[in-house]
Write an enzyme that holds these catalytic residues in place. Structure first.
Site, short mmCIF file in Angstrom:
data_model
loop_
_atom_site.label_atom_id
_atom_site.label_comp_id
_atom_site.label_asym_id
_atom_site.label_seq_id
_atom_site.Cartn_x
_atom_site.Cartn_y
_atom_site.Cartn_z
N GLN A 58 -69.14 -1.19 -12.72
CA GLN A 58 -68.89 -1.01 -13.93
C GLN A 58 -69.26 0.42 -14.47
OE1 GLN A 58 -71.06 -4.77 -16.07
NE2 GLN A 58 -71.78 -5.04 -13.82
N ARG A 99 -68.23 -10.97 -18.73
CA ARG A 99 -69.05 -11.23 -19.55
C ARG A 99 -68.94 -12.76 -20.61
NH1 ARG A 99 -72.55 -7.22 -18.82
NH2 ARG A 99 -70.73 -7.36 -17.61
N LYS A 132 -80.34 -7.83 -13.54
CA LYS A 132 -81.03 -6.35 -13.31
C LYS A 132 -82.02 -6.33 -14.09
CE LYS A 132 -79.22 -3.82 -16.06
NZ LYS A 132 -77.65 -2.59 -17.12
N THR A 133 -82.10 -6.82 -15.54
CA THR A 133 -82.47 -6.46 -16.91
C THR A 133 -84.31 -6.99 -16.25
OG1 THR A 133 -80.96 -6.53 -18.00
CG2 THR A 133 -83.66 -6.53 -19.06
N ASP A 171 -82.09 3.67 -15.29
CA ASP A 171 -80.89 1.89 -15.36
C ASP A 171 -79.74 3.20 -15.57
OD1 ASP A 171 -80.44 -0.29 -15.94
OD2 ASP A 171 -80.61 -0.97 -17.61
N GLU A 172 -78.78 2.35 -15.61
CA GLU A 172 -76.87 2.07 -15.28
C GLU A 172 -76.71 3.18 -14.78
OE1 GLU A 172 -75.44 0.20 -16.65
OE2 GLU A 172 -75.69 -1.08 -18.52
#
Length: 716
Positions: A255, A604, A38-39, A224-225
């Site tokens: 998430q 993670r 994503k980043t 973002d998010e």
DNA sequence: ACTCATCGATTTTTT
DNA sequence: ATCGATGAGT
């Protein structure tokens, strides 16, 4: 200067990622599964806009939730764009609003150097309002009231509208407090965190000229998010992107773990409806975890009903199976984790590759004790923060009062710090006097006699006022770091700390020196250094990532803090009904969010994932017996091993237990200098019952150490 | 104004 | 169990 060509960076992307980068026009929703790059998409997209589409850097607004995420994006973009990143608005929601509000505040009657109240300030102010309205503090706690006000602001419900909607007696009190609270903020030329969003939306809605300015300014907006946005943030986005409609929202509904603080998952689920013509792209290839881990995480999250289906896949091979282990109690759990970490390190893992996640902060305690005993170096993320320390808040409050003297909350905080004989009753008289005359607390200071303040405090108030006046006159000529020093010296703050001659006071002095250091650094890089500028920046800065111990450390944190990170090996402890999912969320129908939290935790892990549950643990002083978490029942058969560890296997994975041998407990008293095997030299700050000592080390860190086990030596 | 004792609550957290 | 806030006592 590093400038990547489109060919170069497009080759780094898979087809879905590439499409997300190249679809520059119109609303775009990127559903980015965990570990799906994503980043990378976000940064490449911005780079592409600038490099290939020819967008000017200052026409791009990229919004994140945390300063850390913003800094990371800026760094990564710097590699692609060189110094052109400087002009891009890469900011948190609050920082972006702060910048907009500074330009527009006057339309709302605020001055542009408004003070930003943090949660502690907000709390104090609510409390003060409650006292003023004389409501029963048992029934109406500041905390409870404030959370309702905060929620209202997040929903863009102002005091007036709130009052109209009151449905209960409790809400009636909230409405009264809300109104007074807002009035107090206004007269103090202060805004709280929620106001930053609320007022920005307000000013953009009510003043078309303001709206036009900003919607014209941002041709491209990225968020973002997105699954964590609340209603106010959603509305802000609509306003700011309303003209060009080039909004790119990146997020993952699976998430979403912050509903409890106002995040509204509908924002992402309804994005396509809210922004007509949206193109939706799903990123489903995971580049982080092995298939065992991913399969397990997918199996858990599939149990959520309110969810769009999605299936992550990985090409990283099957890997080690996920382990589900039952242990006797929290102590064996901790010992197992410590032993296993040591084993991993023996196998060549670095301690930074390892993390332990837990649902509640209290769970770290037992683990820390064992890690200390076994000399495993660790760091806990999410402890008390630099800017929350009393001395730092005091110093900042001084600066705030100098910059914005009508700020009553800051003024009250520092009036008697250091102690100068201005007690609570004197302050109360001054406040009452200021209220009755309709003047600010600051303007009431020189009229302490009229306010009925006693003779001795009157002199103290006068002296305080004089010092502040003289500091104000110096504020313009001095740089911010110089001013901080001047404040600390002239007010006697530093002197009072030094006179204490205690270890704690020494630590505080060091923290204040660090603040001066922060100010110096800021002063050097700021484009137009000013006191207001400094204050606005640090009010929005938290130091989550600032404290990075050198050396290799195992990381301990809550599952919430784990979002966005990755580790080769992850342990999740306390995976038990009542703990995780937490009792409260079972009662309050929050299971799906807990399950998402579990999904976040599991995803993670890159190579190894171990989840533990204990048959029994002590909680609040009494023993509880917990069943294994329902999330563990949801795991697949394939790629998961389950085992019950008998106490004899605590040392699982190691040839031999390597506890530091017990030896004579050193006879220590407070103030003794000691040397620790790995942590260096320090001073005993405090002795606690049970053979535990609090030691402050040279690097400023404090540790609780068990004298029976810690490799401590007394220095003579 | 400061210290000590009692009471109560006790998920998660950024800005 | 433990931390924090509040209230009484010195």
């Amino acid at each position: 200067m590093a400038v990547a060509s489109p060919e170069q960076y497009l080759a780094d992307l898979n087809p879905a990622q590439r499409e997300a980068v190249l679809t520059t026009e119109g609303p775009l929703l990127v559903i980015a599964g965990a570990g799906s790059g994503k980043t990378r998409v976000l940064t490449y997209r911005v780079a592409h806009l600038v490099n290939a589409v020819g967008v000017k850097p200052n026409e791009i607004l990229a919004i994140t939730f945390t300063n850390k995420a913003a800094a990371e994006m800026r760094d990564r973009l710097g590699l692609l764009l060189g110094n052109r990143v400087r002009a891009i608005w890469i900011l948190t929601f609050h920082a972006a609003c702060g910048r907009i509000l500074r330009r527009e505040a006057e339309r709302l009657g605020y001055r542009s150097n408004f003070t930003i109240y943090d949660s502690a300030d907000q709390h104090r102010l609510v409390k003060q309002c409650l006292e003023e309205l004389e409501r029963d503090p048992k029934r109406f706690t500041p905390r409870g009231i404030h959370s309702v006000i905060s929620r209202a602001k997040n929903e863009l419900v102002g005091p007036v509208e709130f009052k109209e909607r009151v449905a209960s007696f409790y809400d009636q009190t909230v409405a009264d407090v809300y109104e007074l609270y807002q009035r107090r903020l206004f007269t103090s030329n202060a805004v709280d965190f929620d106001d930053m969003l609320y007022l920005t939306v307000d000013v953009l809605q009510r003043f078309p000229e303001a709206r036009q300015r900003w919607e014209k300014a941002f041709r491209y907006v990225l968020v973002d998010e997105y699954q964590d946005t609340n209603h106010a943030q959603y509305r802000l986005l609509q306003l700011v992107a309303g003209k060009h409609m080039n909004v790119c929202a990146v997020g993952d509904p699976d998430q979403s773990i912050y509903a409890f603080r106002g995040a509204d998952i509908r924002n992402i689920l309804d994005f396509e409806r809210d922004f007509p013509g949206t193109r939706t792209i799903a990123l489903e290839q995971n580049y982080r975890s092995t298939n065992s881990i991913l399969r397990a995480a997918n199996a858990v999250i599939e149990n959520n009903r309110e969810r769009k289906p999605k299936n992550l896949f990985s090409e990283l091979g099957e890997g080690e199976p996920v382990e589900v282990l039952e242990v006797e109690d929290e102590h064996s759990e901790a010992r197992f984790v410590a032993a296993r970490i040591a084993a991993l390190v023996e196998q060549g893992y670095s301690a930074d590759d390892v993390a332990v996640f837990y649902r509640t902060n209290a769970q770290s305690r037992v683990l820390e004790d064992v890690l200390v005993r076994q000399a495993v170096a660790y760091q806990v993320i999410g402890g008390p923060r630099f800017y929350d320390r009393a001395e730092i808040k005091d110093a900042v409050a001084y600066l705030q009062a100098l910059d914005n003297p009508v700020d009553a909350v800051s003024l009250m905080r520092i009036a008697n710090r250091p102690r100068r004989g201005i007690g609570d009753s004197s302050i109360a008289r001054l406040v009452a006097f200021a209220d009755s005359r309709g003047i600010s607390l600051w303007d009431a200071l020189p009229r302490a006699d009229e306010a009925g303040v006693g003779a001795a405090p009157q002199r103290a108030v006068k002296q305080f006022h004089t010092v502040m006046l003289s500091l104000m006159s110096r504020a313009d000529e001095l740089s911010v770091p110089e001013l901080v020093e001047e404040v600390l010296r002239r007010t006697g703050y530093l002197g009072a700390l030094e006179a204490e001659r205690t270890i704690e006071a020494q630590g505080r002095v060091e923290n204040l020196q660090e603040l001066i250091g922060v100010a110096q650094e800021w002063n050097e890089q700021a484009q137009e250094p000013s006191l207001s500028g400094f204050l606005q920046e640090i009010s929005l800065y938290s130091d989550q990532d600032a404290i990075r111990g050198d050396g290799s450390l195992v990381t301990l944190m809550t599952l919430h803090n784990a979002k966005g990170l990755e580790f080769a090996a992850v342990f999740v402890i306390g995976v038990e009904e009542g703990i995780f999912p937490h009792m409260r969320s079972i009662e309050e129908q929050g299971i799906e969010e807990e399950r998402r939290l579990c999904y976040v935790g599991m995803t993670r892990a890159k190579e190894r994932l171990t989840m533990l549950h204990a048959s029994t643990r002590s909680l609040w002083g009494s023993r509880t017996y917990n069943l294994a978490s329902r999330f563990l029942d949801e795991l697949p058969e394939v790629g998961v091993v389950r085992e019950r560890l008998s106490p004899a296997r605590w040392d699982y994975g190691r040839k031999q237990a390597q506890e530091v041998p017990v030896r004579d407990r050193p006879a220590l008293s407070t103030g003794d200098s000691v040397k620790h095997g790995t942590l260096g030299e320090g001073v005993v700050v405090q002795l606690e019952p049970g053979g535990v000592a609090m030691v402050r080390f040279e690097d400023g860190s404090e540790r609780r150490l068990m004298l029976d086990y810690a490799p401590l030596e007394k220095l003579l």
